[in-house]
Design a protein around this motif. Structure first.
Motif, PDB file in Angstrom:
ATOM      1  N   UNK A 180       0.851  -1.180   0.000  1.00  0.00           N
ATOM      2  CA  UNK A 180       0.000   0.000   0.000  1.00  0.00           C
ATOM      3  C   UNK A 180       0.894   1.239   0.000  1.00  0.00           C
ATOM      4  N   UNK A 181       1.150   1.764  -1.182  1.00  0.00           N
ATOM      5  CA  UNK A 181       2.065   2.910  -1.305  1.00  0.00           C
ATOM      6  C   UNK A 181       1.362   4.251  -1.160  1.00  0.00           C
ATOM      7  N   UNK A 182       0.038   4.217  -1.064  1.00  0.00           N
ATOM      8  CA  UNK A 182      -0.704   5.468  -0.909  1.00  0.00           C
ATOM      9  C   UNK A 182      -0.458   6.407  -2.078  1.00  0.00           C
ATOM     10  N   UNK A 183      -0.265   7.679  -1.762  1.00  0.00           N
ATOM     11  CA  UNK A 183      -0.021   8.692  -2.804  1.00  0.00           C
ATOM     12  C   UNK A 183       1.379   8.557  -3.388  1.00  0.00           C
ATOM     13  N   UNK A 184       2.212   7.678  -2.787  1.00  0.00           N
ATOM     14  CA  UNK A 184       3.569   7.466  -3.286  1.00  0.00           C
ATOM     15  C   UNK A 184       3.638   6.444  -4.396  1.00  0.00           C
ATOM     16  N   UNK A 185       2.481   5.964  -4.858  1.00  0.00           N
ATOM     17  CA  UNK A 185       2.446   5.032  -5.990  1.00  0.00           C
ATOM     18  C   UNK A 185       2.391   5.817  -7.294  1.00  0.00           C
ATOM     19  N   UNK A 186       3.124   5.341  -8.297  1.00  0.00           N
ATOM     20  CA  UNK A 186       3.079   6.009  -9.603  1.00  0.00           C
ATOM     21  C   UNK A 186       2.149   5.255 -10.560  1.00  0.00           C
ATOM     22  N   UNK A 187       1.229   4.440 -10.007  1.00  0.00           N
ATOM     23  CA  UNK A 187       0.331   3.664 -10.851  1.00  0.00           C
ATOM     24  C   UNK A 187      -0.539   4.563 -11.730  1.00  0.00           C
ATOM     25  N   UNK A 188      -0.997   5.706 -11.182  1.00  0.00           N
ATOM     26  CA  UNK A 188      -1.851   6.588 -11.982  1.00  0.00           C
ATOM     27  C   UNK A 188      -1.099   7.163 -13.177  1.00  0.00           C
TER      28      UNK A 188
END
Length: 481
Positions: free
Chosen positions: A393-401
């Motif tokens: 769960x990377x939260x807003x630190x994920x670059x998936x978007x």
């Protein structure tokens, strides 16, 4: 004599020098690679697969035993490292201690059965007489200093969170790997990297344009990554842009493999549900018939079976170092710990492939099938905490978007287009023709394109820094004379 300082390696680069010093031909890489590829295990298990009938079948119970065995080796490596570090710190490491550690590693005769050592394939210690064994042991005792250095070097392979140099790339290591694994949730008739998937069934011109589009997307994502503060400020080695792209769903030429069999089994038994945006276990309707899934049926595959691939890590490393033209084992590249956490969570390694590569045809890997059923799919799904142990769960630190935006976009940069043309070896004279083909498919090339707002980028960078701030790394230097 000039002395130069280098970042430590994973030990294999220097292994042959030490082994041949003590054991002669028994320690040569070429000898041990040949011993492996002409041995019963390789000849029986590492096959060239044309149909699903070529694959031997294993049971759920056999898979669980393999998982348990892998866990035992991982625990052994951790405990060995802990004992070694404690003795080393106290200054109490004796020649006998070094020989004991070497025996567990597989670098010397010892109490551990050869097949149960950490590196079972790097040395030929099979003897036909007591006299032969005594002679080997005498050489070990006479070369105590060599054993000490060899053990110390190979500790770099089993040690995690250490910055090492691997093929010119500095990376934060993930520790001991005994085998490399890959899991696939069906038999697809071919097993290729996402960059090249499906191209063989297309018209040549159509395939060329699709390959170009995929390359453009990968490069645009990489360009975006390279501008992030959390990437440029990464203190633990080099950032592997292609691996990050691969783990966020961008098509690349990399084939994912893992040192964790459970990770491989998860991908063989679960699927990503686009509606709920969650990973879920496969259900009966996904595997009750060969054509249960349309995507598999389209490739004349078989939905009833999951496929597992495996290859010994020490053999792959020996082959990489030896670089023998007549003995080829596929090179597997460690990804290491990266700014975004998926790579680490999935114990990630990559095979960087060409368009012709097909893992089903690669004899470096053993390949087995297993019958998919609800029990095994739900078991591994819950073992991996509904996917939380695979996808953090990377939260807003994920670059998936951002990865999704790049994947779905029909607008890209001219810089990515030019880099793709160059990387694919396409003649410059075809550029205008290819631009016209891209335009006809609705694609536009711009001088610049903003993949997210400045606010989103700052948010992502802040959370990425926050999620990785506690990562510790050590940097141990080695002398090369």
């Amino acid at each position: 004599m000039e002395r130069k300082l280098f970042c430590s390696s994973n030990g294999f680069e220097f292994l042959e020098y030490y082994l041949t010093k003590i054991y002669g031909e028994r320690g040569s890489i070429k000898h041990n690679l040949e011993r492996y590829i002409y041995g019963e295990f390789f000849q029986a298990g590492c096959r060239y697969v044309n149909t699903i009938d070529d694959l031997p079948e294993i049971t759920f119970e056999e898979i669980k035993r393999l998982i348990e065995k892998e866990n035992c080796f991982r625990t052994m490596s951790i405990e060995l490292q802990k004992k070694y570090d404690e003795l080393n710190k106290s200054g109490k490491l004796t020649d006998e201690d070094y020989r004991e550690v070497a025996g567990i590693m597989g670098l010397a005769p010892g109490h551990t059965d050869r097949l149960n050592t950490l590196f079972p394939n790097i040395l030929d210690l099979y003897v036909s007489s007591k006299e032969e064994g005594d002679k080997i042991w005498e050489s070990v005792c006479l070369n105590g200093n060599v054993v000490d250095v060899m053990v110390n070097a190979m500790m770099d392979y089993i040690r995690s969170n250490q910055i090492i140099n691997y093929n010119g790339r500095e990376m934060l290591s993930q520790g001991y790997a005994r085998n490399y694994f890959r899991g696939e949730s069906a038999y697809y008739k071919t097993s290729k990297s996402s960059m090249f998937r499906g191209l063989d069934t297309m018209d040549q011109d159509e395939a060329e344009v699709l390959l170009l589009i995929r390359a453009i997307k990968m490069i645009d994502f990489s360009i975006w990554l390279s501008k992030l503060d959390c990437v440029n400020g990464w203190r633990h080695g080099d950032v592997f842009h292609g691996a990050v792209a691969q783990h966020y769903g961008i098509a690349t030429n990399g084939m994912d493999v893992s040192s964790n069999l459970k990770i491989a089994l998860f991908f063989a038994c679960c699927h990503f549900d686009k509606d709920t945006k969650k990973w879920l276990p496969l259900k009966n309707s996904d595997f009750e018939k060969a054509d249960s899934r349309s995507s598999v049926a389209k490739m004349n595959g078989d939905s009833k079976y999951g496929i597992l691939y495996s290859a010994p890590a020490d053999i792959a490393e020996l082959s990489r170092v030896a670089n023998c033209k007549d003995i080829h084992i596929t090179n597997v590249t460690p990804v290491g710990i990266q700014p975004f956490q998926r790579c680490e969570r999935q114990s990630a390694y990559l095979i960087e492939t060409a368009q012709t590569y097909d893992m089903l045809k690669d004899r470096s890997f053993t390949k087995v099938k297993f019958k998919l059923n609800q029990e095994i799919c739900e078991w591994i799904y819950h073992e991996m905490k509904e996917g939380d142990l695979v996808y953090p769960n990377e939260g807003k630190g994920s670059c998936q978007d951002i990865a999704d935006a790049v994947s779905n976009s029909k607008v890209h940069t001219k810089e990515a287009f030019d880099c793709a043309i160059d990387s694919l070896g396409i003649n410059e004279s075809k550029k205008s023709e290819l631009i016209d083909k891209l335009n006809s498919k609705g694609y536009t090339l711009l001088d610049k394109f903003q993949w997210c707002t400045p606010e989103r980028q700052k948010e992502l960078e802040r959370d990425c820094f926050e999620s990785t701030k506690d990562i510790e790394s050590s940097f141990r230097l080695m002398f090369c004379i």
